[in-house]
Design a protein around this motif. Structure first.
Motif, mmCIF file in Angstrom:
data_model
loop_
_atom_site.group_PDB
_atom_site.id
_atom_site.type_symbol
_atom_site.label_atom_id
_atom_site.label_comp_id
_atom_site.label_asym_id
_atom_site.label_seq_id
_atom_site.Cartn_x
_atom_site.Cartn_y
_atom_site.Cartn_z
ATOM 1 N N ASP A 1 0.865 -1.166 0.000
ATOM 2 C CA ASP A 1 0.000 0.000 0.000
ATOM 3 C C ASP A 1 0.909 1.226 0.000
ATOM 4 O OD1 ASP A 1 -2.181 1.663 0.108
ATOM 5 O OD2 ASP A 1 -2.490 1.426 2.268
ATOM 6 N N GLY A 2 1.045 1.860 -1.154
ATOM 7 C CA GLY A 2 1.946 3.001 -1.266
ATOM 8 C C GLY A 2 3.389 2.557 -1.183
ATOM 9 N N TYR A 3 4.110 3.061 -0.160
ATOM 10 C CA TYR A 3 5.517 2.722 0.034
ATOM 11 C C TYR A 3 5.697 1.634 1.092
ATOM 12 C CZ TYR A 3 5.536 7.611 -1.530
ATOM 13 O OH TYR A 3 5.296 8.782 -2.183
ATOM 14 N N GLN A 4 4.608 1.044 1.578
ATOM 15 C CA GLN A 4 4.693 0.135 2.711
ATOM 16 C C GLN A 4 4.163 -1.251 2.365
ATOM 17 O OE1 GLN A 4 2.432 2.128 5.703
ATOM 18 N NE2 GLN A 4 4.042 3.614 6.136
ATOM 19 N N LEU A 5 4.722 -2.249 3.062
ATOM 20 C CA LEU A 5 4.276 -3.628 2.922
ATOM 21 C C LEU A 5 3.669 -4.098 4.229
ATOM 22 C CD1 LEU A 5 7.425 -5.221 1.228
ATOM 23 C CD2 LEU A 5 5.367 -4.385 0.103
ATOM 24 N N SER A 6 2.721 -5.000 4.122
ATOM 25 C CA SER A 6 2.199 -5.691 5.294
ATOM 26 C C SER A 6 2.158 -7.181 4.967
ATOM 27 C CB SER A 6 0.815 -5.173 5.693
ATOM 28 O OG SER A 6 -0.081 -5.292 4.621
ATOM 29 N N ILE A 7 2.365 -7.999 5.993
ATOM 30 C CA ILE A 7 2.411 -9.448 5.810
ATOM 31 C C ILE A 7 1.393 -10.092 6.737
ATOM 32 C CG2 ILE A 7 3.839 -11.515 5.960
ATOM 33 C CD1 ILE A 7 6.262 -9.698 5.455
ATOM 34 N N TRP A 8 0.601 -10.983 6.167
ATOM 35 C CA TRP A 8 -0.463 -11.685 6.876
ATOM 36 C C TRP A 8 -0.240 -13.187 6.768
ATOM 37 C CZ3 TRP A 8 -4.564 -8.550 8.707
ATOM 38 C CH2 TRP A 8 -4.551 -7.231 8.258
ATOM 39 N N HIS A 9 -0.673 -13.929 7.791
ATOM 40 C CA HIS A 9 -0.622 -15.394 7.773
ATOM 41 C C HIS A 9 -2.020 -15.939 8.028
ATOM 42 C CE1 HIS A 9 3.651 -15.604 7.557
ATOM 43 N NE2 HIS A 9 3.873 -15.147 8.774
ATOM 44 N N LEU A 10 -2.316 -17.045 7.358
ATOM 45 C CA LEU A 10 -3.568 -17.773 7.574
ATOM 46 C C LEU A 10 -3.215 -19.248 7.710
ATOM 47 C CD1 LEU A 10 -6.728 -17.818 7.581
ATOM 48 C CD2 LEU A 10 -6.575 -18.298 5.129
ATOM 49 N N PRO A 11 -3.462 -19.853 8.873
ATOM 50 C CA PRO A 11 -3.163 -21.280 9.017
ATOM 51 C C PRO A 11 -4.040 -22.104 8.080
ATOM 52 C CG PRO A 11 -3.641 -20.259 11.148
ATOM 53 C CD PRO A 11 -3.969 -19.255 10.096
ATOM 54 N N THR A 12 -3.461 -23.106 7.433
ATOM 55 C CA THR A 12 -4.250 -23.944 6.522
ATOM 56 C C THR A 12 -5.181 -24.859 7.291
ATOM 57 O OG1 THR A 12 -2.438 -25.536 6.421
ATOM 58 C CG2 THR A 12 -2.567 -23.890 4.662
ATOM 59 N N HIS B 1 3.411 -8.570 10.243
ATOM 60 C CA HIS B 1 4.286 -7.408 10.045
ATOM 61 C C HIS B 1 3.455 -6.308 9.404
ATOM 62 C CE1 HIS B 1 7.898 -9.629 11.039
ATOM 63 N NE2 HIS B 1 7.520 -10.573 10.202
ATOM 64 N N ASP B 2 3.548 -5.123 9.971
ATOM 65 C CA ASP B 2 2.769 -4.017 9.443
ATOM 66 C C ASP B 2 3.682 -2.825 9.194
ATOM 67 O OD1 ASP B 2 0.524 -2.675 8.601
ATOM 68 O OD2 ASP B 2 -0.086 -2.055 10.604
ATOM 69 N N LYS B 3 3.396 -2.112 8.126
ATOM 70 C CA LYS B 3 4.096 -0.874 7.781
ATOM 71 C C LYS B 3 5.597 -1.070 7.632
ATOM 72 C CE LYS B 3 0.518 1.949 9.756
ATOM 73 N NZ LYS B 3 0.136 2.943 10.735
ATOM 74 N N ILE B 4 5.970 -2.044 6.817
ATOM 75 C CA ILE B 4 7.372 -2.218 6.458
ATOM 76 C C ILE B 4 7.669 -1.200 5.367
ATOM 77 C CG2 ILE B 4 9.083 -3.784 5.496
ATOM 78 C CD1 ILE B 4 7.336 -6.103 6.516
ATOM 79 N N HIS B 5 8.531 -0.248 5.655
ATOM 80 C CA HIS B 5 8.837 0.818 4.699
ATOM 81 C C HIS B 5 9.811 0.319 3.637
ATOM 82 C CE1 HIS B 5 6.797 4.051 6.838
ATOM 83 N NE2 HIS B 5 7.202 3.462 7.933
ATOM 84 N N VAL B 6 9.495 0.587 2.387
ATOM 85 C CA VAL B 6 10.390 0.291 1.273
ATOM 86 C C VAL B 6 11.150 1.588 1.000
ATOM 87 C CG1 VAL B 6 10.552 -0.516 -1.106
ATOM 88 C CG2 VAL B 6 8.743 -1.397 0.381
ATOM 89 N N ARG B 7 12.401 1.627 1.458
ATOM 90 C CA ARG B 7 13.187 2.869 1.401
ATOM 91 C C ARG B 7 13.387 3.381 -0.023
ATOM 92 N NH1 ARG B 7 15.837 -0.359 4.951
ATOM 93 N NH2 ARG B 7 17.518 -0.760 3.470
#
Length: 150
Positions: free
Chosen positions: A42-53, A65-71
């Protein structure tokens, strides 16, 4: 004769996390198959989600992980596009459309590598397939009957 396969394969409706409102994401099945991972930009940022199978409810996404900035994207003032994610969720390949730059981010360390000199067709990469291999490579030993000198 029944082979155990169901054809056509059953379709599963997978609900995305509430905060994922665009199609700028990639899903990785994970190396061991115990969970699905979703990397969303989203814009300059990444977020990571997990869903157990093993989850019965497809709304059980967990934000890890939320708001990982892509420098690199921040410095160029460009939004990132998620191109590919590896199965071990170590690397994510990102595309900066305006400057035609492919880059990857090593997620555990947040280090970024930018590839500036790439041949691009019409501003888009056709296919990115990340894979891991052993290094140094191990080759089988030659047998006497396989000798090239005869």
């Amino acid at each position: 004769m029944f082979s155990g396969w169901i054809w056509p394969p059953p379709r599963v409706l997978l609900r995305l996390p509430n905060r994922v409102r665009t199609d700028n994401f990639m899903i990785s099945s994970g190396e061991d198959g115990s969970r699905l991972s979703l990397v969303h930009a989203d814009g300059y940022q990444l977020s990571i989600w997990h869903l157990p199978t093993t989850s019965i409810d497809t709304n059980d996404w967990l934000l890890v992980h939320d708001k990982i900035h892509v420098r690199e994207a921040c410095s160029r003032l460009e939004h990132v596009l998620v191109m590919a994610v590896d199965d071990r969720l170590e690397f994510v390949f990102l595309w900066l459309r305006s400057s035609a730059v492919l880059m990857h981010m090593h997620l555990p360390s947040r280090s970024e590598k930018v590839y500036n000199e790439l041949n691009v067709r019409d501003g888009y990469f056709l296919d990115i397939n990340p894979f891991m291999m052993v290094w140094p490579p191990i080759f089988p030993a030659l047998r006497e009957q396989d000798s090239l000198e005869e």
